[in-house]
Design an enzyme around this catalytic site. Structure first.
Site, short mmCIF file in Angstrom:
data_model
loop_
_atom_site.label_atom_id
_atom_site.label_comp_id
_atom_site.label_asym_id
_atom_site.label_seq_id
_atom_site.Cartn_x
_atom_site.Cartn_y
_atom_site.Cartn_z
N ILE A 268 38.17 40.85 37.93
CA ILE A 268 39.09 40.47 38.97
C ILE A 268 38.71 40.95 40.11
CG2 ILE A 268 40.11 42.86 38.95
CD1 ILE A 268 43.00 41.66 38.74
N HIS B 144 32.49 47.63 27.56
CA HIS B 144 32.75 45.95 28.06
C HIS B 144 31.16 46.00 28.70
CE1 HIS B 144 34.59 48.74 30.98
NE2 HIS B 144 33.78 47.81 31.85
P1 5GP Z 1 33.99 49.52 34.77
O1 5GP Z 1 34.25 50.00 36.15
O2 5GP Z 1 34.89 50.37 33.67
O3 5GP Z 1 32.63 49.17 34.28
O4 5GP Z 1 34.63 48.08 34.82
C1 5GP Z 1 35.84 47.73 34.64
C2 5GP Z 1 36.08 46.39 35.28
O5 5GP Z 1 37.29 45.71 34.75
C3 5GP Z 1 35.93 46.38 37.08
O6 5GP Z 1 35.04 45.58 37.09
C4 5GP Z 1 37.41 45.65 37.12
O7 5GP Z 1 37.17 45.22 38.49
C5 5GP Z 1 37.86 45.05 36.03
N1 5GP Z 1 39.25 45.02 35.78
C6 5GP Z 1 40.27 46.04 35.98
N2 5GP Z 1 41.36 45.75 35.84
C7 5GP Z 1 41.30 44.40 35.43
C8 5GP Z 1 42.38 43.12 35.13
O8 5GP Z 1 43.40 43.27 35.07
N3 5GP Z 1 41.77 41.91 34.80
C9 5GP Z 1 40.46 41.81 35.25
N4 5GP Z 1 40.20 40.51 34.84
N5 5GP Z 1 39.51 42.71 35.06
C10 5GP Z 1 39.93 43.84 35.71
#
Ligand code: 5GP
Length: 115
Positions: free
Chosen positions: A32, A100
């Site tokens: 997102i 992820h």
């Molecule tokens: P992390 O910070 O845990 O490595 O990555 C989580 C990712 O999920 C972030 O880059 C964030 O932008 C993405 N993200 C969080 N909420 C959503 C959502 O509702 N939809 C999408 N498509 N991505 C999301």
């Protein structure tokens, strides 16, 4: 039971997001808040593993499947070269504790690690 993760809710259709690719065990969505021209998230359907260390120990074949899907998507949506990032732990920027892979591609050659 804890609440389903945001990614499980997307997979279930409770939160809108285009599913870019889906296999039996893995799916992919667009981040997102993209950090590169192509920024996908490749996610196992199970949320049994909080991070890549747990996944590698618990189901290496599933980790291999994620890498394979990342490779396929980078070829389909960009020039085939990509950066694969697993933020591991809050201190490293992990915000969603359902493992992820970030797949970053397109115009990365200028950047150093982390771009
Ligand atoms: P992390 O910070 O845990 O490595 O990555 C989580 C990712 O999920 C972030 O880059 C964030 O932008 C993405 N993200 C969080 N909420 C959503 C959502 O509702 N939809 C999408 N498509 N991505 C999301």
């Amino acid at each position: 039971m804890s609440e389903p993760s945001i990614f499980s809710r997307i997979l279930a259709g409770e939160i809108p997001s285009e599913i870019v690719a889906e296999t039996e065990n893995v799916f992919a969505i667009r981040d997102i808040a993209p950090q590169a021209p192509l920024h996908l998230l490749v996610i196992p359907k199970t949320e049994d593993y909080r991070n890549v260390v747990e996944l590698a120990a618990g189901d290496p074949a599933l980790l291999t499947e994620m890498v394979g899907l990342a490779n396929t998507l980078a070829a389909e949506h960009a020039d085939g070269d990509f950066r694969l990032i697993f933020n591991t732990g809050a201190g490293a920027g992990q915000t969603v504790f359902h493992v992820h892979a970030h797949v970053l591609a397109g115009g990365l050659a200028e950047g150093s690690l982390g771009g």
